[in-house]
Design a protein around this motif. Sequence first.
Motif, PDB file in Angstrom:
ATOM      1  N   TYR A  59      48.856  42.734  51.577  1.00  0.00           N
ATOM      2  CA  TYR A  59      47.693  42.011  51.053  1.00  0.00           C
ATOM      3  C   TYR A  59      48.119  40.741  50.307  1.00  0.00           C
ATOM      4  O   TYR A  59      47.484  39.693  50.433  1.00  0.00           O
ATOM      5  CB  TYR A  59      46.858  42.893  50.118  1.00  0.00           C
ATOM      6  CG  TYR A  59      46.035  43.934  50.832  1.00  0.00           C
ATOM      7  CD1 TYR A  59      44.977  43.561  51.663  1.00  0.00           C
ATOM      8  CD2 TYR A  59      46.306  45.288  50.683  1.00  0.00           C
ATOM      9  CE1 TYR A  59      44.218  44.516  52.318  1.00  0.00           C
ATOM     10  CE2 TYR A  59      45.546  46.251  51.329  1.00  0.00           C
ATOM     11  CZ  TYR A  59      44.508  45.859  52.148  1.00  0.00           C
ATOM     12  OH  TYR A  59      43.758  46.799  52.801  1.00  0.00           O
ATOM     13  N   ILE A  60      49.189  40.843  49.528  1.00  0.00           N
ATOM     14  CA  ILE A  60      49.678  39.665  48.796  1.00  0.00           C
ATOM     15  C   ILE A  60      50.134  38.590  49.780  1.00  0.00           C
ATOM     16  O   ILE A  60      49.780  37.414  49.645  1.00  0.00           O
ATOM     17  CB  ILE A  60      50.827  40.025  47.832  1.00  0.00           C
ATOM     18  CG1 ILE A  60      50.336  40.956  46.727  1.00  0.00           C
ATOM     19  CG2 ILE A  60      51.437  38.766  47.221  1.00  0.00           C
ATOM     20  CD1 ILE A  60      51.447  41.549  45.881  1.00  0.00           C
ATOM     21  N   VAL A  61      50.913  38.998  50.779  1.00  0.00           N
ATOM     22  CA  VAL A  61      51.393  38.036  51.786  1.00  0.00           C
ATOM     23  C   VAL A  61      50.209  37.420  52.525  1.00  0.00           C
ATOM     24  O   VAL A  61      50.138  36.201  52.704  1.00  0.00           O
ATOM     25  CB  VAL A  61      52.379  38.705  52.771  1.00  0.00           C
ATOM     26  CG1 VAL A  61      52.679  37.798  53.952  1.00  0.00           C
ATOM     27  CG2 VAL A  61      53.662  39.096  52.050  1.00  0.00           C
ATOM     28  N   GLY A  62      49.271  38.254  52.943  1.00  0.00           N
ATOM     29  CA  GLY A  62      48.088  37.747  53.652  1.00  0.00           C
ATOM     30  C   GLY A  62      47.274  36.786  52.807  1.00  0.00           C
ATOM     31  O   GLY A  62      46.834  35.734  53.287  1.00  0.00           O
ATOM     32  N   MET A  63      47.101  37.117  51.539  1.00  0.00           N
ATOM     33  CA  MET A  63      46.312  36.254  50.662  1.00  0.00           C
ATOM     34  C   MET A  63      47.083  34.984  50.318  1.00  0.00           C
ATOM     35  O   MET A  63      46.459  33.926  50.136  1.00  0.00           O
ATOM     36  CB  MET A  63      45.919  37.007  49.398  1.00  0.00           C
ATOM     37  CG  MET A  63      44.766  36.403  48.695  1.00  0.00           C
ATOM     38  SD  MET A  63      43.289  36.404  49.744  1.00  0.00           S
ATOM     39  CE  MET A  63      42.205  35.486  48.714  1.00  0.00           C
ATOM     40  N   LYS A 182      39.635  41.038  43.389  1.00  0.00           N
ATOM     41  CA  LYS A 182      38.429  41.793  43.802  1.00  0.00           C
ATOM     42  C   LYS A 182      38.779  42.747  44.939  1.00  0.00           C
ATOM     43  O   LYS A 182      38.278  43.886  44.978  1.00  0.00           O
ATOM     44  CB  LYS A 182      37.334  40.837  44.257  1.00  0.00           C
ATOM     45  CG  LYS A 182      36.771  39.971  43.175  1.00  0.00           C
ATOM     46  CD  LYS A 182      35.564  40.597  42.577  1.00  0.00           C
ATOM     47  CE  LYS A 182      34.928  39.601  41.631  1.00  0.00           C
ATOM     48  NZ  LYS A 182      34.279  40.231  40.523  1.00  0.00           N
ATOM     49  N   ILE A 183      39.634  42.275  45.856  1.00  0.00           N
ATOM     50  CA  ILE A 183      40.037  43.101  46.997  1.00  0.00           C
ATOM     51  C   ILE A 183      41.000  44.198  46.562  1.00  0.00           C
ATOM     52  O   ILE A 183      40.932  45.331  47.041  1.00  0.00           O
ATOM     53  CB  ILE A 183      40.712  42.222  48.086  1.00  0.00           C
ATOM     54  CG1 ILE A 183      39.702  41.222  48.658  1.00  0.00           C
ATOM     55  CG2 ILE A 183      41.301  43.076  49.191  1.00  0.00           C
ATOM     56  CD1 ILE A 183      40.336  40.157  49.532  1.00  0.00           C
ATOM     57  N   GLN A 184      41.908  43.880  45.655  1.00  0.00           N
ATOM     58  CA  GLN A 184      42.941  44.800  45.181  1.00  0.00           C
ATOM     59  C   GLN A 184      42.867  44.937  43.654  1.00  0.00           C
ATOM     60  O   GLN A 184      43.786  44.508  42.948  1.00  0.00           O
ATOM     61  CB  GLN A 184      44.324  44.279  45.588  1.00  0.00           C
ATOM     62  CG  GLN A 184      44.628  44.345  47.049  1.00  0.00           C
ATOM     63  CD  GLN A 184      44.810  45.785  47.506  1.00  0.00           C
ATOM     64  OE1 GLN A 184      45.636  46.524  46.992  1.00  0.00           O
ATOM     65  NE2 GLN A 184      44.008  46.181  48.462  1.00  0.00           N
ATOM     66  N   PRO A 185      41.796  45.517  43.117  1.00  0.00           N
ATOM     67  CA  PRO A 185      41.645  45.565  41.656  1.00  0.00           C
ATOM     68  C   PRO A 185      42.734  46.384  40.949  1.00  0.00           C
ATOM     69  O   PRO A 185      43.017  46.157  39.790  1.00  0.00           O
ATOM     70  CB  PRO A 185      40.269  46.197  41.457  1.00  0.00           C
ATOM     71  CG  PRO A 185      39.971  46.899  42.733  1.00  0.00           C
ATOM     72  CD  PRO A 185      40.709  46.178  43.813  1.00  0.00           C
TER      73      PRO A 185
END
Length: 187
Positions: A59-63, A182-185
């Motif tokens: 998720y971090i890489v994608g964001m 918001k996606i990864q609270p």
Amino acid sequence: MIESIQQFDVELFLKIHRGLSNGLFDWLMPLMRNRFFWSPLYLFIVVFFIKQYKKQGYYIVGMTLFTFAMGDLIASRLIKPFVARVRPCNDFSLANDIIHRVPCGSGLSFPSAHATNHFAIAVFLICVLYSRWKPILPIGIFWAAIISFAQVYVGVHYPGDVTSGAILGTIIGFICSRIFKKIQPEF
């Protein structure tokens, strides 16, 4: 007023581009703005996040990639064609003052996409990681700032281009970090 701002921008550009000219910067600054020079860092970041944070790492890489894409889209596709400012290295009035340290390219100047993209990524990563790793703040800002400064030093952007890019990138990075949270609270 616009003319006086532009004149100040040109004068500051020349003070940096010509006034700070030295052998070390002539060697170092073209490297600092070269995407291939930073490729090992980018690869490290991808591998580190995935290895360290598993699913959240993806998720971090994608964001981070989304943040980069938004910065590039807004700076290069929306603002640059609208403003249509010529790069200093392509400005006929500066032809005798330019030191050609890198190829100029035919693109437009305002805002600097390098500054926008790197400040966007830096601010995104700072906002996401600061609570876990405090050194990300000075490291991230220094990294984005040296790349932005290099753009002026090599003659492809005015200081106002990189300053505006830095501000735009900061806003984009901050907004993208809020979306990520918001996606990864739980991160």
